[in-house]
Design a protein around this motif. Structure first.
Motif, PDB file in Angstrom:
ATOM      1  N   TYR A 199       0.844  -1.195   0.000  1.00 54.66           N
ATOM      2  CA  TYR A 199       0.000   0.000   0.000  1.00 54.66           C
ATOM      3  C   TYR A 199       0.882   1.250   0.000  1.00 54.66           C
ATOM      4  O   TYR A 199       1.788   1.380   0.810  1.00 54.66           O
ATOM      5  N   GLY A 200       0.569   2.191  -0.921  1.00 54.68           N
ATOM      6  CA  GLY A 200       1.421   3.359  -1.080  1.00 54.68           C
ATOM      7  C   GLY A 200       2.737   2.959  -1.715  1.00 54.68           C
ATOM      8  O   GLY A 200       3.809   3.391  -1.302  1.00 54.68           O
ATOM      9  N   VAL A 232      -9.437   0.355  -0.130  1.00 52.88           N
ATOM     10  CA  VAL A 232      -8.771  -0.566  -1.050  1.00 52.88           C
ATOM     11  C   VAL A 232      -9.816  -1.506  -1.646  1.00 52.88           C
ATOM     12  O   VAL A 232     -10.698  -1.996  -0.938  1.00 52.88           O
ATOM     13  N   ASP A 233      -9.696  -1.737  -2.935  1.00 52.19           N
ATOM     14  CA  ASP A 233     -10.639  -2.622  -3.621  1.00 52.19           C
ATOM     15  C   ASP A 233     -10.266  -4.081  -3.354  1.00 52.19           C
ATOM     16  O   ASP A 233      -9.811  -4.802  -4.240  1.00 52.19           O
ATOM     17  N   ARG A 234     -10.465  -4.475  -2.120  1.00 46.90           N
ATOM     18  CA  ARG A 234     -10.185  -5.841  -1.705  1.00 46.90           C
ATOM     19  C   ARG A 234     -11.213  -6.255  -0.657  1.00 46.90           C
ATOM     20  O   ARG A 234     -11.629  -5.444   0.166  1.00 46.90           O
ATOM     21  N   PRO A 235     -11.644  -7.519  -0.660  1.00 42.59           N
ATOM     22  CA  PRO A 235     -12.610  -7.968   0.341  1.00 42.59           C
ATOM     23  C   PRO A 235     -11.990  -8.027   1.731  1.00 42.59           C
ATOM     24  O   PRO A 235     -10.764  -8.074   1.887  1.00 42.59           O
ATOM     25  N   SER A 284      -1.434   7.932  -6.359  1.00 45.30           N
ATOM     26  CA  SER A 284      -0.885   8.783  -7.413  1.00 45.30           C
ATOM     27  C   SER A 284      -0.866   8.073  -8.764  1.00 45.30           C
ATOM     28  O   SER A 284      -0.083   7.141  -8.965  1.00 45.30           O
ATOM     29  N   PRO A 285      -1.696   8.508  -9.728  1.00 43.35           N
ATOM     30  CA  PRO A 285      -1.633   7.900 -11.060  1.00 43.35           C
ATOM     31  C   PRO A 285      -0.257   8.040 -11.709  1.00 43.35           C
ATOM     32  O   PRO A 285       0.177   7.146 -12.447  1.00 43.35           O
ATOM     33  N   VAL A 288      -4.279   2.044  -9.099  1.00 41.34           N
ATOM     34  CA  VAL A 288      -4.469   3.328  -8.434  1.00 41.34           C
ATOM     35  C   VAL A 288      -5.529   3.179  -7.341  1.00 41.34           C
ATOM     36  O   VAL A 288      -6.574   2.563  -7.556  1.00 41.34           O
ATOM     37  N   VAL A 289      -5.252   3.736  -6.170  1.00 46.32           N
ATOM     38  CA  VAL A 289      -6.252   3.820  -5.104  1.00 46.32           C
ATOM     39  C   VAL A 289      -7.145   5.014  -5.417  1.00 46.32           C
ATOM     40  O   VAL A 289      -6.712   6.167  -5.299  1.00 46.32           O
TER      41      VAL A 289
END
Length: 215
Positions: free
Chosen positions: A41-42, A91-94, A66-67, A84-85
């Motif tokens: 992450y980051g 975060v796109d995670r379950p 940051s794109p 990209v976040v």
């Protein structure tokens, strides 16, 4: 431009050109399966993501708000998984879908107390039970230059002591070790070590690395 927009602008312009140097202590990960689900992450431009892949981990994803940094990572290592976040810190995670979270020099870029708490809560959400979080960040520095920067920002009502602005416009934070430990109070401490590291602007600094387990 508000503070959030300023930070986003920085990391898509000047910040996207920086070199990050926090060392990955491979011994802390040596006992993990190579198919462990790892979230960097980051991740910036993916330096640590790449190191993890090169160590043999096959399910590593690097994410960053940051794109521009993500584009740099994809150009450098098109074989790796970057995203990209879109709505930090989400975060796109379950829930419980990650075995290891790596958080290198990220809290220093999130100066607000509540924003740091929200980030840690989100990362705890995505970690599986007994999952690990590996944090590397910067401590309060004792030199006069940094002490002046902390005091100047505090006098302007700029948030917690340790927040400062770099010469090229980033708002960053150095941390009291007690604060960092309190952020991860819901985790079980595993190990901790101090490091010497160069900042993104090439200055020597003292840092800390913490390994903790989700209870």
């Amino acid at each position: 431009m508000d503070d959030t927009a300023r930070q986003a602008h920085y990391w898509n312009t000047a910040g996207a050109t920086k070199t990050f140097t926090h060392p990955l202590h491979g011994e802390w990960l040596a006992g993990l399966s190579h198919d462990s689900r790892i979230l960097d992450y980051g991740c910036g431009y993916g330096r640590v993501t790449a190191e993890l892949s090169d160590l043999g981990f096959t399910r590593v994803r690097g994410v960053d708000p940051s794109p521009a940094l993500i584009a740099r990572g994809r150009a450098s290592r098109p074989d790796l998984d970057f995203a990209v976040v879109e709505s930090p810190p989400a975060v796109d995670r379950p829930a419980a879908g990650i075995d290891v979270v790596v958080l290198f020099a990220v809290l220093t870029c999130v100066p607000d107390d509540q924003a740091q708490r929200a980030l840690v809560a989100e990362l705890r959400r995505v970690l599986a039970p007994d999952g690990l979080i590996y944090v590397s960040d910067l401590l309060l520095q004792s030199d006069r230059r940094n002490q002046r920067r902390y005091a100047a920002h505090a006098e302007r009502g700029g948030g917690p002591y340790g927040v400062f602005e770099t010469d090229d416009g980033a708002v960053c934070r150095h941390h009291d070790i007690a604060w960092l430990r309190s952020l991860f109070a819901d985790f079980e401490p595993v190990d901790e070590r101090r490091i010497d590291v160069a900042t993104m602007n090439g200055r020597p600094a003292r840092g800390v690395q913490m390994l903790a387990r989700r209870r």
